[in-house]
Design a protein around this motif. Structure first.
Motif, short mmCIF file in Angstrom:
data_model
loop_
_atom_site.label_atom_id
_atom_site.label_comp_id
_atom_site.label_asym_id
_atom_site.label_seq_id
_atom_site.Cartn_x
_atom_site.Cartn_y
_atom_site.Cartn_z
N LYS A 231 -1.43 -6.09 -11.10
CA LYS A 231 -1.39 -5.18 -10.09
C LYS A 231 -0.52 -3.97 -10.20
O LYS A 231 0.21 -3.98 -11.32
CB LYS A 231 -0.95 -5.74 -9.08
N ALA A 232 -1.03 -2.79 -9.99
CA ALA A 232 -0.18 -1.50 -10.08
C ALA A 232 -0.44 -0.35 -9.12
O ALA A 232 -1.48 -0.69 -8.19
CB ALA A 232 -0.76 -0.79 -11.48
N PHE A 369 -7.42 -7.50 -11.38
CA PHE A 369 -6.42 -6.61 -11.26
C PHE A 369 -6.68 -5.90 -10.08
O PHE A 369 -7.66 -5.83 -9.46
CB PHE A 369 -6.62 -5.33 -12.38
N LEU A 370 -5.59 -5.42 -9.45
CA LEU A 370 -5.26 -4.76 -8.01
C LEU A 370 -4.79 -3.44 -8.23
O LEU A 370 -3.67 -3.41 -8.48
CB LEU A 370 -4.71 -5.81 -7.04
N LEU A 371 -5.53 -2.64 -7.95
CA LEU A 371 -4.96 -1.08 -7.93
C LEU A 371 -4.58 -0.43 -6.54
O LEU A 371 -5.75 -0.43 -5.74
CB LEU A 371 -5.93 -0.21 -8.84
N GLY A 372 -3.64 -0.13 -6.48
CA GLY A 372 -3.29 0.50 -5.06
C GLY A 372 -2.99 1.92 -5.15
O GLY A 372 -2.58 2.59 -5.98
N LEU A 373 -3.77 2.72 -4.10
CA LEU A 373 -3.56 4.27 -4.12
C LEU A 373 -2.98 4.58 -2.80
O LEU A 373 -3.27 4.26 -1.83
CB LEU A 373 -5.24 4.78 -4.13
N THR A 374 -2.04 5.82 -3.11
CA THR A 374 -1.34 6.22 -1.78
C THR A 374 -0.80 7.57 -2.53
O THR A 374 -0.29 7.82 -3.33
CB THR A 374 -0.25 5.34 -1.40
N ALA A 375 -0.44 8.41 -1.30
CA ALA A 375 0.03 9.56 -1.52
C ALA A 375 1.57 9.59 -0.70
O ALA A 375 2.20 10.37 -1.12
CB ALA A 375 -0.59 10.71 -0.88
N THR A 376 1.54 8.52 -0.08
CA THR A 376 3.01 8.46 0.60
C THR A 376 3.50 7.01 0.67
O THR A 376 3.39 6.05 1.64
CB THR A 376 3.03 8.74 2.20
N PRO A 377 4.02 6.54 -0.17
CA PRO A 377 4.52 5.24 -0.44
C PRO A 377 5.83 4.78 0.44
O PRO A 377 6.00 3.60 0.76
CB PRO A 377 5.04 5.02 -1.90
N ASP A 381 8.04 0.93 8.30
CA ASP A 381 7.84 -0.19 8.94
C ASP A 381 8.20 -1.60 8.08
O ASP A 381 8.11 -2.84 8.29
CB ASP A 381 6.41 -0.64 9.16
N ASN A 382 9.26 -1.24 7.32
CA ASN A 382 10.16 -2.38 6.40
C ASN A 382 9.35 -3.02 5.49
O ASN A 382 9.71 -3.91 4.87
CB ASN A 382 10.86 -3.39 7.44
N PHE A 383 7.91 -2.78 5.33
CA PHE A 383 6.94 -3.43 4.36
C PHE A 383 7.26 -2.71 3.00
O PHE A 383 7.34 -1.30 2.95
CB PHE A 383 5.63 -3.09 4.71
N ASN A 384 7.48 -3.32 2.06
CA ASN A 384 7.96 -3.14 0.78
C ASN A 384 6.85 -2.90 -0.23
O ASN A 384 6.48 -3.99 -0.67
CB ASN A 384 9.14 -3.79 0.00
N ILE A 385 6.14 -1.75 -0.25
CA ILE A 385 4.82 -1.55 -0.87
C ILE A 385 5.15 -1.64 -2.48
O ILE A 385 4.45 -2.21 -3.20
CB ILE A 385 4.40 -0.08 -0.54
N TYR A 386 6.30 -1.32 -2.85
CA TYR A 386 6.64 -1.37 -4.24
C TYR A 386 6.86 -2.76 -4.82
O TYR A 386 6.29 -3.33 -5.71
CB TYR A 386 7.93 -0.67 -4.60
N GLU A 387 7.52 -3.48 -3.71
CA GLU A 387 7.61 -4.95 -4.07
C GLU A 387 6.22 -5.89 -4.27
O GLU A 387 5.83 -6.60 -5.23
CB GLU A 387 8.48 -5.82 -2.98
N ASN A 392 5.38 -1.97 -10.25
CA ASN A 392 4.73 -1.37 -11.26
C ASN A 392 3.96 -0.14 -10.75
O ASN A 392 3.03 -0.07 -10.04
CB ASN A 392 3.46 -2.39 -11.82
N ILE A 393 4.77 0.98 -11.12
CA ILE A 393 4.01 2.50 -10.88
C ILE A 393 3.37 2.91 -11.79
O ILE A 393 4.13 3.26 -12.64
CB ILE A 393 5.42 3.24 -10.10
N ALA A 394 2.36 2.88 -11.95
CA ALA A 394 1.28 3.45 -13.21
C ALA A 394 1.53 4.86 -13.25
O ALA A 394 1.62 5.21 -14.36
CB ALA A 394 -0.15 3.13 -12.71
#
Length: 968
Positions: A231-232, A369-377, A381-387, A392-394
């Motif tokens: 994932k990335a 493989f899982l790829l996440g797209l965002t402009a604003t990580p 809300d205390n959810f850790n998108i990085y974790e 893995n920041i592509a």
């Protein structure tokens, strides 16, 4: 004046070392990393008594760069003449029409196919400034193109200027006057040729879409991750092509079955269209309620088929499914899919993945493989998108980088002061009646009409504070015949999509919203963004600004109108647009002073004087060293890094600067104990705590490298057992940092760390010394050495402090040669004495000037906006090297037959160093040393007491933006 011109000519033509007024020197003007041509032309317009433009081409984009200045010139009735040409019908009719609206401008067009000059003339009194070269009045020419223009100054009787003016008037007087009749004929010709070009372009063979340089870099990073991770996360600013990038990634991965997830159907439709442009060998479909559903004929995935309502079936061996989260999440749909059905899953706007609907889907599937797209990580809300993506920041594509790479549409930002109605300024607490009053609406429309837009029709997006405000404004706009629609979270997706289509076709001029268009909506046609709300978040501000930055076929730029009131958080505007979140006041003010030059690409920024003052005042009065702000960035950084952040982490990730954190509490140990009290990170004894506070308070942030370098070398050298001498550090400073003649600075730094000077400074008394002097050789204090070796927590905090300070100094206060103080950087009075190697204990309370007779040095500290009631005079900069300065009251040149301090100043006894700030509460900018005293005389203050006024000339020219700020 003539003498100054002669001197400037000598400097420009004969010898660069000859001193003269920089304002009159000849110079080359071009677009480079530090300055754009537009900035210098704006400066000339702001101060001229008359202006003349003679340019072959004028575009509305180029003219928009000057709109703020042209408005002021019209208000002051400053006459202007503009001559342009009709060659290739390149000059835009909308630009001519705009110029025709100014009462003070005489506009003509030369009907001559060979008319090709590029000249700008400005008269100020008897002096003419001529800027002549290659730059037309177009957006790209004045901001990014490689252009060379020569700036020449002349008296009105000079032969050169007389010749230029004669030739100009010879053509101008015989050229066509642009009026409404001429404009109609010209516009018809322009449109005819434009339509032919559109037709020609439509007949050209469509080119293959290829990855841009940033996308290629991201794809390379993804390829490296494929072998080590499943994932990335891709962080990509709005409008930079993250959907296309995901399509390229899917194509390169050679996935058989792909799932693309989003939370709105309109996103799915446009995403599928993008994928079809890149991938030609796969079936693509949108999974929604229109399907009769999935009919699994076999447990083998390759035999699964999707049956449409029209009974057409497609093989799913090579398939991309675009699905709405809300639909696929349903149990009766999701559970019919085998967990490993999709090889590759792309999740758009993945920062929403904390929601249960997303989690249900992502927990169900097990893709390769899982790829996440965002402009604003960044989340609240205390959810850790990085974790979630295993850190893995592509790739990260932020706003300024995207602008530099020309991935976004340029924007022209105008900070406009909001109205004062019934004596009340618009603020966070303004009533709805005033916010939606006829007077304010008239003000908004006047500015919208004046600053205009790129393209044939207005497609404006307005952001307001509340539903009630939006509804009332929309109602009033429609009553005035300005078609608008208000949208909020209450409106369905279909209503929103229909409104967007109406905006695109011109059925609507304005869409008004409350936050619903921050993300996930693609409206490329938007050519005007209007902010009618206070800024509470720099992230939201950029999200909303991004709605207007997508490229569009008939849009060359986007106009951004920001109505600035007395809002509590106006300081977020420079933070958001500059993309610098370190909350350093100096950086914020520098951006305000020099924003257009700092912005990459063709974009520009203009503030009117009132809005600029409001933001400066807000910056100066705001306290950024507060728990809420620090804790916000602490949590954000902890999520991103997956560990407790240290000071260096804040610095390297461009978040709140450690120097601001340490103003909240004196040391980082205390910060960690406050924010993570439940974690046993380590402990300090009383002495270790004092060591840490001493370094954090008096040496942070480091504004020269010496102290921290010395400490670092002592800690790293031969297991802390060696005594290091002066020569050792001289060699490091010379070979590593290019610094020479550093003996005095090194000795002074040793004395700082050993507390051999400033021993009477009350603030420093409680703290222990770190170095000890043994017969002229310095070594670490034994207690400090023992703690560093035996307490890993203490070692971590000290190493972190050293690393941050060295990085800070290299970035902001990098020295050269033998200088210790950096021109035009900020210093406190105490720092000024320390770094000039002057032992003065009362640094925080010193008066306006302090003499050092032994060193023959005088330190002057000037406040431009001086609240001292004794003084009837003002400090004035006559130009960027010359200024006046006043002594204290009851001062004379001589007393009892001897020279006073003031008399010694007049006789050039001292080397005079000058530090200036605009107002109380700021630090001082170092302007260097005085070169010569041009004049001095005795004057009287309010109480008829004698004081001395001096006219000083500096050795160095003050940078243009700082000069403007100090004189604002």
């Amino acid at each position: 004046m003539k003498n100054e011109l002669r001197k400037s000519l000598e400097t420009s033509i004969f010898d660069a070392q000859i001193e003269s007024n920089i304002s009159y020197q000849h110079s080359l003007i071009s677009n480079d990393m530090d300055e754009k041509i537009i900035s210098l032309l704006r400066e000339e317009l702001e101060t001229c008594d008359e202006f003349i433009f003679s340019v072959a081409f004028i575009t509305l984009g180029g003219l928009t760069l000057f709109l703020e200045e042209l408005k002021k010139l019209e208000e002051k009735n400053i006459p202007g003449k503009i001559l342009t040409g009709d060659y290739l019908t390149f000059t835009e009719p909308k630009a001519l029409k705009k110029l025709l609206s100014y009462k003070n401008i005489n506009l003509k067009i030369a009907n001559n196919n060979k008319f090709h000059p590029k000249a700008y003339l400005f008269r100020k009194g008897e002096i003419w400034t001529l800027i002549i070269g290659s730059a037309n009045l177009t957006q790209s020419a004045l901001t990014i193109n490689f252009e060379w223009n020569l700036k020449v100054n002349s008296s009105e009787n000079g032969k050169l200027i007389k010749s230029v003016l004669d030739k100009f008037y010879n053509i101008f007087n015989t050229s066509f006057l642009v009026n409404e009749d001429f404009l109609k004929l010209y516009e018809a010709k322009y449109r005819e040729l434009k339509n032919i070009k559109i037709l020609e372009n439509s007949l050209t063979y469509p080119q293959e879409i290829k990855a841009n340089s940033m996308q290629e870099e991201a794809l390379k990073n993804l390829k490296a991750l494929y072998s080590t991770s499943s994932k990335a996360l891709l962080i990509s600013a709005t409008g930079t092509g993250k959907t296309y990038l995901s399509a390229f990634a899917v194509k390169e991965y050679k996935a058989k079955r792909v799932l693309f997830l989003a939370h709105r159907k309109v996103i799915l439709e446009k995403s599928m269209e993008s994928f079809k442009n890149i991938i030609k060998d796969k079936n693509m479909t949108i999974f929604d309620r229109d399907f009769s559903f999935l009919n699994f004929n076999s447990k083998k995935n390759t035999q699964i088929q999707i049956n449409f309502t029209d009974n057409k079936a497609i093989d799913t061996e090579n398939l991309i499914v675009f699905a709405m989260v809300q639909t696929l999440n349903k149990k009766e749909y999701l559970e019919n899919f085998p967990k490993d059905y999709f090889d590759y899953i792309v999740v758009d706007e993945v920062h929403h993945s904390a929601a249960k609907t997303y989690q249900n889907i992502l927990n169900h599937f097990q893709p390769k493989f899982l790829l996440g797209l965002t402009a604003t990580p960044e989340r609240t809300d205390n959810f850790n998108i990085y974790e979630f993506f295993d850190y893995n920041i592509a790739y990260e594509i932020r706003l300024h980088q995207a602008m530099q790479e020309n991935l976004l549409c340029p924007f022209h930002y105008f900070g406009i002061s909001d109205l004062i109605i019934n004596g009340e300024s618009i603020s966070d607490k303004t009533s709805i009646n005033i916010l939606t009053s006829d007077e304010r609406l008239k003000h908004i429309l006047e500015k919208s009409n004046y600053y205009g837009y790129s393209g044939e029709k207005l497609h404006a997006l307005i952001f307001v504070s509340s539903v009630q405000e939006g509804e009332l404004l929309s109602e009033k706009l429609n009553f005035l015949g300005r078609k608008s629609k208000f949208l909020s979270s209450k409106n369905s997706d279909t209503e929103r999509e229909n409104s967007i289509k109406d905006l695109e076709t011109g059925e609507l001029e304005f869409i008004i919203s409350v936050d619903i268009f921050n993300e996930g909506i693609d409206i490329p046609c938007v050519n005007q963004v209007i902010f009618l709300r206070p800024t509470f978040s720099s992230i939201v501000y950029i999200q909303q600004l991004g709605r207007g930055l997508r490229k569009y076929k008939s849009k060359e730029y986007t106009v951004v109108l920001d109505f600035i009131g007395n809002y509590d958080r106006n300081f977020l505007i420079p933070i958001a647009i500059s993309q610098n979140s370190n909350f350093d006041k100096d950086n914020m003010k520098r951006f305000m002073m020099n924003a257009t030059n700092i912005l990459p690409g063709e974009s520009s920024i203009s503030f009117d004087e009132i809005s600029k003052e409001k933001i400066f005042e807000n910056i100066n009065n705001s306290n950024f060293s507060n728990k809420k702000l620090i804790e916000h960035d602490f949590n954000l950084l902890e999520q991103k890094l997956g560990k407790i952040p240290l000071l260096t982490d804040f610095f390297e990730n461009n978040l709140i600067d450690p120097s601001i954190i340490l103003k909240y509490k004196k040391d980082y140990d205390t910060i960690l104990k406050i924010f993570r009290s439940k974690l046993n990170l380590g402990n300090l004894n009383i002495l270790e705590k004092e060591f840490l506070i001493f370094l954090s308070t008096f040496f942070t942030p480091a504004k020269r490298i010496h102290e921290m370098l010395i400490l670092k070398e002592f800690l790293n050298f031969s297991n802390l057992n060696e005594e290091l001498g002066l020569l050792y550090f001289e060699n490091i400073l010379k070979n590593t940092y290019g610094l020479i003649s550093q003996k005095e600075n090194i000795e002074n730094a040793f004395k700082h760390l050993s507390k051999e000077i400033f021993i009477n400074l009350s603030q420093i008394k409680p703290y222990p010394y770190i170095l000890e002097n043994k017969n002229g050789f310095y070594s670490l204090k034994n207690e400090f050495k023992a703690s560093y070796l035996n307490n890993m927590y203490f070692k971590m905090l000290i190493d972190d402090l050293i690393k941050y300070n060295l990085g800070y100094c290299e970035k902001y206060y990098k020295q050269s040669q033998s200088e210790s103080l950096n021109l035009y950087r900020e210093y406190t009075k105490q720092e000024a004495f320390w770094l000039a190697n002057l032992d003065f204990n009362n640094g925080y309370q010193v008066s306006g000037y302090t003499p050092f007779n032994k060193e023959k040095r005088l330190m002057i500290f000037i406040t431009m906006v001086n609240s001292n009631a004794r003084n009837i005079y003002s400090n004035i900069f006559y130009d960027n090297k010359t200024f006046n300065w006043f002594s204290k009251s009851s001062r004379y040149l001589e007393k009892n037959g001897n020279d006073t301090i003031e008399g010694k100043i007049a006789k050039n006894f001292y080397k005079i160093s000058v530090f200036v700030k605009k107002a109380n509460g700021e630090n001082f900018y170092y302007l260097g040393d005085v070169d010569k005293i041009l004049d001095f005389k005795e004057v009287k203050d309010l109480h008829n007491k004698s004081m001395i006024e001096y006219i000083f000339k500096l050795k160095h020219e003050i940078k243009r933006e700082l000069f403007q700020y100090l004189n604002l």
